[in-house]
Design an enzyme around this catalytic site. Structure first.
Site, PDB file in Angstrom:
ATOM      1  CE  LYS A 154      82.000 -83.177   0.148  1.00  0.00           C
ATOM      2  NZ  LYS A 154      81.625 -84.210   1.177  1.00  0.00           N
ATOM      3  CD  GLU A 229      90.135 -74.282   9.865  1.00  0.00           C
ATOM      4  OE1 GLU A 229      91.230 -74.841  10.118  1.00  0.00           O
ATOM      5  OE2 GLU A 229      89.052 -74.691  10.283  1.00  0.00           O
ATOM      6  CB  CYS A 263      91.755 -77.729  12.954  1.00  0.00           C
ATOM      7  SG  CYS A 263      90.425 -76.533  12.827  1.00  0.00           S
ATOM      8  CD  GLU A 355      94.866 -81.620  12.552  1.00  0.00           C
ATOM      9  OE1 GLU A 355      94.195 -80.696  13.018  1.00  0.00           O
ATOM     10  OE2 GLU A 355      94.959 -81.845  11.325  1.00  0.00           O
TER      11      GLU A 355
END
Length: 454
Positions: A154, A229, A263, A355
């Protein structure tokens, strides 16, 4: 089915409409993958390897096409997108060596012989984020296919185009129908069904820690295998014995590459106090030379952010922060945001701890090695980071002290397909890439053969 209008983030122009799968379609695709698994798992190792090598060759022949799609769909620079398409090719080629090397073991036992087998899991659901649509897809499906699993992939709703094309290239290469399935859809529909469907035996998810926790919780209900992750808030630590010019020149790319939508972005820049003033003066000049603009140009360093909503989120961090200086970016259409350097005096500020996922770096001074480690490790994340020093002893000490899964000394490299990649703490579970990644897509079967007779 509903549809999603794919927009070019550099121009805000409409690209195409992509149908998003509903629950019924998702179940049908999973059933197709489950049926294909029964034959794919029995394909001779040499034949499976040859099919994967052919797949890599077909991707290689379409590098330029895939790169152009990513520039248009995700706003990646053409140089980055070309590398990303090449990474898909390289990862498939690397794991094409796996089928003929899925070794078990013979273990000495009393009364007979004992052997182990590496058995495929079944259907693997791979959920890919929007920031690196091509390589992260390959990191999931290549080792899974090599181990004999089938895959339902996906892509993110906003960046589905390269995944769809890679699925078509798999069929062109000769992979059987149902082995690699690409199914665009919303996470709340398709991704959630991957988690709840009993025939999906593993989930590979890259994305936010918040969503990763929900996926992990759902998988726990079925004792379903999962690789996560997740987020990162990574430190770039520059000591006073480092090559200052080299560290300054590399710093912008460490956080502004892919517009900071990474990331592994080194969004915490820690500079030893003795060189802080000189470093900041040189950094301003380096940031001014970091080119933000048309991503289709080979001399562009950074393109736009992916959506208008994401740009607003990034701007929210900067509006309430202490801006030291910024670079430039285009005016007019497109989701542009300039490279931005902050100097938070308070280490509890959101820009230093959350973040941001944009081209924003927070720079703080430190005095001692111990203080640098304390600052770097004061986060719930632990994905990546860099250490700049000319002392091997210090490099060894600090690299062992930083709580992160991927570190570089005098470099900002985080990802190499032949080495493991993954995080500590809330940056995830498990490891992707490298020689051992395939073990995450197999179960160990133990078989004992009794010795009879004399």
């Amino acid at each position: 089915m509903t549809a999603y209008r794919v927009i070019n983030p550099a121009t805000e122009e409409f690209l195409e409409e992509v149908e998003l799968a509903d629950l019924e379609t998702t179940d049908r695709v999973i059933a197709k993958a489950r049926a294909a698994f029964e034959t794919w798992r029995t394909v001779a190792p040499g034949d499976r390897a040859r099919l994967l090598r052919r797949f890599a060759d077909v991707v290689d022949a379409h590098i330029d096409e895939l790169a152009a799609l990513e520039v248009a769909n995700a706003g990646h620079t053409i140089s980055n997108a070309t590398w990303e398409a090449g990474n898909v090719r390289d990862v498939i080629e690397y794991y094409a060596g796996v089928p003929e090397r899925l070794f078990g073991r013979q273990i000495p036992v009393d009364g007979g012989m004992n052997v182990t087998f590496a058995e495929p899991l079944g259907v693997v659901g791979v959920i890919v984020p929007w920031n690196f649509p091509m390589p992260i897809a390959g990191w999931g499906f290549a080792p899974a296919l090599a181990a004999g699993n089938t895959v339902v992939l996906k892509p993110a709703e906003i960046t589905p185009l390269t995944a769809i094309r890679i699925g078509e290239l798999a069929l062109e290469a000769g992979l059987p129908e149902g082995v690699l399935n690409v199914i665009p859809g919303r996470g709340s529909v398709v991704g959630e069904r991957f988690v709840t469907h009993p025939d999906v035996r593993k989930i590979v998810f890259t994305g936010s820690t918040e969503v990763g926790k929900r996926i992990m919780s759902g998988c726990a209900a079925q004792v379903k295998n999962v690789t996560l992750e997740l987020g990162g808030k990574n430190a770039n630590i520059v000591f006073d014995d480092a090559d200052l010019a080299e560290a300054v020149a590399a710093a912008p790319g460490s956080v502004f590459d892919n517009s900071g939508q990474d990331c592994c972005s080194r969004s915490r820049l820690l500079v030893q106090r003795g060189i802080y003033s000189d470093f900041m003066a040189a950094l301003e000049e380096s940031v001014a030379g970091f080119t933000c603009g048309d991503p289709s140009r080979s001399d562009t360093d950074m393109g736009p952010l992916v959506t208008a909503a994401h740009r607003e989120k990034v701007a929210g961090y900067v509006d309430a922060a202490e801006v030291a200086f910024t670079g430039t970016c285009p005016d007019g259409p497109g989701f542009w945001f300039p490279p931005t350097v902050l100097t938070p005096g308070d280490l509890d500020r959101p820009d230093f701890n959350e973040e941001i996922f944009g081209p924003v770096v927070s720079v703080v001074p430190f005095d001692t090695e111990e203080e640098a480690l304390a600052i770097a490790n004061n986060t719930e994340y632990g994905l990546s980071g860099s250490i700049w020093t000319n002392s091997l002893d210090r490099a060894m000490r600090v690299s062992r002290g930083v709580e992160a899964g991927n570190l570089s000394v005098n470099s900002h490299s985080s990802v190499r397909y032949w080495t493991p990649f993954g995080g500590f703490k809330q940056s995830g579970l498990g490891r992707e890439l490298g020689p051992d990644a395939v073990s995450a897509f197999t179960e160990t079967k133990n078989v004992f053969f009794a010795t009879r007779g004399a």
